[in-house]
Design an enzyme around this catalytic site. Structure first.
Site, short mmCIF file in Angstrom:
data_model
loop_
_atom_site.label_atom_id
_atom_site.label_comp_id
_atom_site.label_asym_id
_atom_site.label_seq_id
_atom_site.Cartn_x
_atom_site.Cartn_y
_atom_site.Cartn_z
CD GLU A 1 0.51 -5.83 9.28
OE1 GLU A 1 -0.61 -6.03 8.76
OE2 GLU A 1 0.66 -5.16 10.29
CB THR B 1 -3.89 0.16 7.92
OG1 THR B 1 -4.37 -0.48 9.09
CG2 THR B 1 -2.49 0.68 8.17
#
Ligand code: HSE
Length: 307
Positions: free
Chosen positions: A129, A182
């Site tokens: 992530e 993101t």
């Protein structure tokens, strides 16, 4: 000992309006298929990618860096080759990198004879992530690994609370076919928030969690609010306000940005309502001629599964 495993790694919705970086839930049906083989060639590498394109270089691939992190804590003389059928589009806002990172570490943990518990895998998956978004967060990963709704109380040390899921809750997700990374939608956020807004958000998050415990759909509806992030990020999403108003007018309990966008999620009571909400949410993109995917999903209580 088994030498290969195939798993389904589901998509997820993070933030859920009132819980930026801490709240998330897991979706049914939509997800990546991951096939990992353990072999004698050392190292972690990508054998095959189908579907949406993702980097094949192990240093740039979220699944490989997550598995590398696991192997730093549990050394193995074997290597692992990873094939991914990428069905969640990267940059869609429904946990594409989380599915690949969590899926790969889950599969390797199985092949190693399960040295780690599901929750312990979060530390490794977060490395994936962090590669995708520039920061460590587990709000997509936790529901993917544990299923249902999860609250991330802390990432260091990892401390996750699994939350109950009211039986009639259904999610509607619309994904306009544009990419929003993101890392970019985090870059526009300010580091500081006003005390007044923080107080409002604390009230909403606490109330939402209470509503999940008590099946109080009205309270859920009053607390699905985002005082902190939505005002800054919604401008990046075409027709956000129109879609949100359409969903609420059709009876959605709440509607907001899914993860870092551009997908938009709504929660409704019952499948019929969720479908009506979906029709309303799609209308602005139909008029605009913007391609979209629409998903209607119950909450996936199990998370990742072996196929
Ligand atoms: N909480 C994260 C964000 C989820 O909104 O940036 C996306 O990975």
């Amino acid at each position: 000992m088994i030498s290969e495993v195939k798993i389904f790694a589901p998509a997820s919705v993070a933030n859920v309006s009132c819980g930026f970086d801490v709240l998330g839930f897991c979706l049914d049906h939509v997800g990546d298929l991951i096939h990992v083989k353990m072999n004698e060639k050392p190292g972690v590498y990508i054998e095959n990618i189908k579907g949406y394109d993702v980097p094949k270089n192990p240093l740039d691939n979220v699944a490989c860096v997550a598995v590398d992190a696991l192997l730093k804590s549990y050394s193995s003389k074997n290597g692992f080759s990873i094939s991914i059928e990428k069905k969640i589009k990267p940059g869609s806002g429904i946990g594409s990198s989380a599915a690949s990172s969590a899926g790969a570490v889950y599969a390797v943990n199985e092949l190693l004879g399960r040295p780690f518990k599901r929750e312990e895998l979060l530390d490794f998956a977060m490395v994936g992530e962090a590669l995708a978004s520039g920061e460590y967060h587990a709000d997509n990963l936790a529901p993917v690994l544990l299923g249902g709704f999860t609250l991330v109380r802390s990432i260091n040390p990892i401390d996750i609370v699994s939350l109950p899921c009211p039986p009639e809750l259904i999610a509607t997700i619309i994904h306009p076919k544009i990419e929003l990374k993101t890392i970019h939608s985090r870059a526009i956020l300010k580091d500081d928030v006003s005390l007044k807004k923080a107080v409002l958000q604390l009230g909403n998050l606490g109330a939402f969690i209470s509503a999940l415990h008590t099946n109080d759909y009205d309270l859920m509806s009053r607390s699905l609010k985002d005082e902190l992030i939505e005002p800054s990020r919604s401008i990046l999403i075409p027709k956000f306000d129109e879609i949100k108003n359409g969903a609420i007018n059709q009876g959605a309990l709440g509607c907001g940005i899914s993860g870092s966008g551009p997908s938009i999620f709504a929660l409704s009571k019952g499948m019929l309502n969720a479908k009506k909400v979906g029709i309303a949410m799609a209308e602005p993109y139909k008029k605009l001629g913007l391609e979209y995917d629409l998903h209607i999903s119950s909450i996936n209580k199990k998370g990742i599964k072996i196929l």
